[in-house]
Design an enzyme around this catalytic site. Sequence first.
Site, short mmCIF file in Angstrom:
data_model
loop_
_atom_site.label_atom_id
_atom_site.label_comp_id
_atom_site.label_asym_id
_atom_site.label_seq_id
_atom_site.Cartn_x
_atom_site.Cartn_y
_atom_site.Cartn_z
N CYS A 37 4.76 -2.14 3.77
CA CYS A 37 4.59 -0.68 3.75
C CYS A 37 3.18 -0.28 4.14
CB CYS A 37 4.94 -0.13 2.37
SG CYS A 37 6.70 -0.28 1.94
N CYS A 81 2.07 -3.83 -1.33
CA CYS A 81 3.16 -4.07 -0.39
C CYS A 81 2.61 -4.14 1.03
CB CYS A 81 4.22 -2.97 -0.49
SG CYS A 81 5.63 -3.27 0.60
#
Length: 177
Positions: free
Chosen positions: A133, A130
């Site tokens: 993130c 991700c």
Amino acid sequence: MSIENLKSALPAYAKDQKLNIGSLTRSTELNEEQLWGSLVAAAAATRNDLVLSEILEEAREHLSEEAVDAALGSATVMAMNNVAYRAKSWLGDDFAQVKFGLRMNIIAKPGVDKATFELWSTVVSAINGCEHCLSAHANTLLEEGVTKEQIWEGIKVAGVVEAVAQALQAEAVRSAE
């Protein structure tokens, strides 16, 4: 020595990972809690039972039970967040302002200091792929005074633990043939 069990189980083609995981467990770039929590969080993120059980066994010699719970909590909350934030990114601007609507209280009270939990969240986000993130947690770490070298050490833990899990899974399938 559970890391030794993992190293012994690795096939010849994964010799680099055997050496890498041995080196990482002796790293001085991170403190003991950061390092062993990173190993636990990464192991949980691989979803490999053997890797998690072997790393947990040895990590308990280095971590409090509260820190073990926090590392596992990091892997769990980031599993959810990594899926949701990747999806929001892929869905585009139409979804940017949609309410997230999921509980993540552990981030506010993880049971370890903020920078340590952020490091573990960075490790898990690297494994789960991700970008949002990973960048957000790395930026928070920098703001908290964690060095780029320390962040990179966490990323190295993520990569090596993932590689160890992959090799052991491949060998499990291979031996079942």
